[in-house]
Enzyme design. Sequence first.
Site, PDB file in Angstrom:
ATOM      1  N   PHE A   1      50.824  43.317  25.464  1.00  0.00           N
ATOM      2  CA  PHE A   1      50.626  43.372  26.901  1.00  0.00           C
ATOM      3  C   PHE A   1      51.355  42.221  27.522  1.00  0.00           C
ATOM      4  CE2 PHE A   1      48.441  42.871  30.790  1.00  0.00           C
ATOM      5  CZ  PHE A   1      48.261  44.076  31.130  1.00  0.00           C
TER       6      PHE A   1
ATOM      7  N   ASP B   1      56.517  35.711  25.674  1.00  0.00           N
ATOM      8  CA  ASP B   1      55.564  35.840  26.904  1.00  0.00           C
ATOM      9  C   ASP B   1      54.376  34.954  26.671  1.00  0.00           C
ATOM     10  OD1 ASP B   1      53.502  36.344  28.505  1.00  0.00           O
ATOM     11  OD2 ASP B   1      53.827  38.480  28.498  1.00  0.00           O
TER      12      ASP B   1
ATOM     13  N   LYS C   1      49.079  32.535  34.726  1.00  0.00           N
ATOM     14  CA  LYS C   1      47.603  32.398  34.426  1.00  0.00           C
ATOM     15  C   LYS C   1      47.213  30.843  34.752  1.00  0.00           C
ATOM     16  CE  LYS C   1      46.480  36.304  31.477  1.00  0.00           C
ATOM     17  NZ  LYS C   1      45.502  36.973  32.167  1.00  0.00           N
TER      18      LYS C   1
HETATM   19  C1  LIG Z   1      50.786  38.077  27.628  1.00  0.00           C
HETATM   20  C2  LIG Z   1      50.418  38.747  28.963  1.00  0.00           C
HETATM   21  N1  LIG Z   1      51.627  39.024  29.774  1.00  0.00           N
HETATM   22  C3  LIG Z   1      51.487  39.332  30.935  1.00  0.00           C
HETATM   23  C4  LIG Z   1      50.283  39.466  31.768  1.00  0.00           C
HETATM   24  C5  LIG Z   1      50.342  40.084  33.036  1.00  0.00           C
HETATM   25  O1  LIG Z   1      50.055  38.805  33.873  1.00  0.00           O
HETATM   26  P1  LIG Z   1      49.332  39.179  35.297  1.00  0.00           P
HETATM   27  O2  LIG Z   1      48.186  39.945  35.356  1.00  0.00           O
HETATM   28  O3  LIG Z   1      49.311  37.979  36.200  1.00  0.00           O
HETATM   29  O4  LIG Z   1      50.162  40.127  36.160  1.00  0.00           O
HETATM   30  C6  LIG Z   1      49.049  39.272  30.899  1.00  0.00           C
HETATM   31  C7  LIG Z   1      47.765  39.363  31.745  1.00  0.00           C
HETATM   32  O5  LIG Z   1      46.799  39.622  31.119  1.00  0.00           O
HETATM   33  C8  LIG Z   1      49.233  38.958  29.797  1.00  0.00           C
HETATM   34  O6  LIG Z   1      48.283  38.419  29.140  1.00  0.00           O
END
Ligand SMILES: Cc1ncc(COP(=O)(O)O)c(C=O)c1O
Length: 399
Positions: free
Chosen positions: A139, A224, A253
């Site tokens: 994700f 990520d 986050k």
């Molecule tokens: C691993 C990861 N990457 C990207 C995102 C996307 O981040 P945002 O919701 O701040 O756009 C998330 C959100 O849950 C995530 O867990």
Amino acid sequence: MLSKQEYIEKAESKIYKTYNRFPVVFDHGDGVRLYDTDGQEYLDFGAGIAVMGLGYNDPEFNTALKEQVDKLLHTSNLFYNVPAVEAGELILKASGMDKVFFTNSGTEAVEGALKIARRYAYNKDGGHDHEIIAMNHSFHGRSLGALSVTGNDHYQEPFKPLLPGIQFADFNDLDSVKALVNHKTCAIIMETIQGEGGIYPAEEEFLKGVRALCDEHDMLLILDEIQCGMGRTGTMFAWQKYGVKPDVMTVAKALGNGVPVGAFLAAGKAATAMSPGDHGTTYGGNPFVTAAASKVLELFEKRKLVDHVKEVGEYLAEKLKSLADRYDIIKEQRGMGLIQGLEFSVPVAPIVSKALSEQKLVLISAGTNIIRFVPPLVIEKEDVDEMIEKLEAVLEQPL
Ligand SMILES: Cc1ncc(COP(=O)(O)O)c(C=O)c1O
């Protein structure tokens, strides 16, 4: 003041419905507790999806925000600002990366990381080597770029066609990655610990193997760390446990502890791939959000939060493991530090719902069968005990 039900009805009639929300209206928070508009207290093991690292209503953090509000909120990236420089210095020190770009969200950090990969390929050969390998069950966000590298058909299908040149390998299966590498591949993107996909940490051999593959073929490794970074695993960034360093990393986050700020960071050759004009944002890195990020990073250091996570994280893992041993419907406990998962043999939605409504315990799921535990990083062992008690009270009932 409206009643809870009136707020919910108004929200349902006014706010675009892309979420099925729980019937709770939160009003305020303190430490690891949330309070709803009826004054009910909740123990929070979700932290606003791994955001509220410092917990709610931290006096030192709040003071820093209030001071910045009275000073300067925004100027744009056409000018320099002091908090951005301070936050930049702190995050580079914590990560050992060379350059940072502040974004408005995690998704935008992923967009930036993908653009570095594309730009790196373009600099080499006019963009012919533009393919990217991502992971199944990953994700990375909901924008079209981030969605393109999110290995989940359910999220992708209604929005196709997405970015071309993305291929999906299996997480923790190095051979599946090797099989996809070709002369056009410019980058590999993955979470160091798959979060939404069900709390799957990368195996050391896999991560090292992917790093070696990237070095061998001059591809960028993008990690990520939006969910698993910022101290959650017991090191500032999860990859620091593995002795592997990415070329590009994404963070968000817990970086802003509730203030929307993310970042992409680059090292070495990736740090010089983009030039002025290649990327921009009006809000990104403004004085308000970087004052928040800077204070978060300062407080992490001052309060030795990462050491605290190591200690409480081990305790949480032990307690969850023992729960898994006692209940047949729990198949497995896995995770690192304060990002833990329990995989059930049944869908967890009723468990999460009952925990909230009956036990006033905030839990979140990851996928259908997994409960994910991503509490505020300031959680104490007594809070873990209380959570286990509440969860057991739900598990003792027929589901
Ligand atoms: C691993 C990861 N990457 C990207 C995102 C996307 O981040 P945002 O919701 O701040 O756009 C998330 C959100 O849950 C995530 O867990």
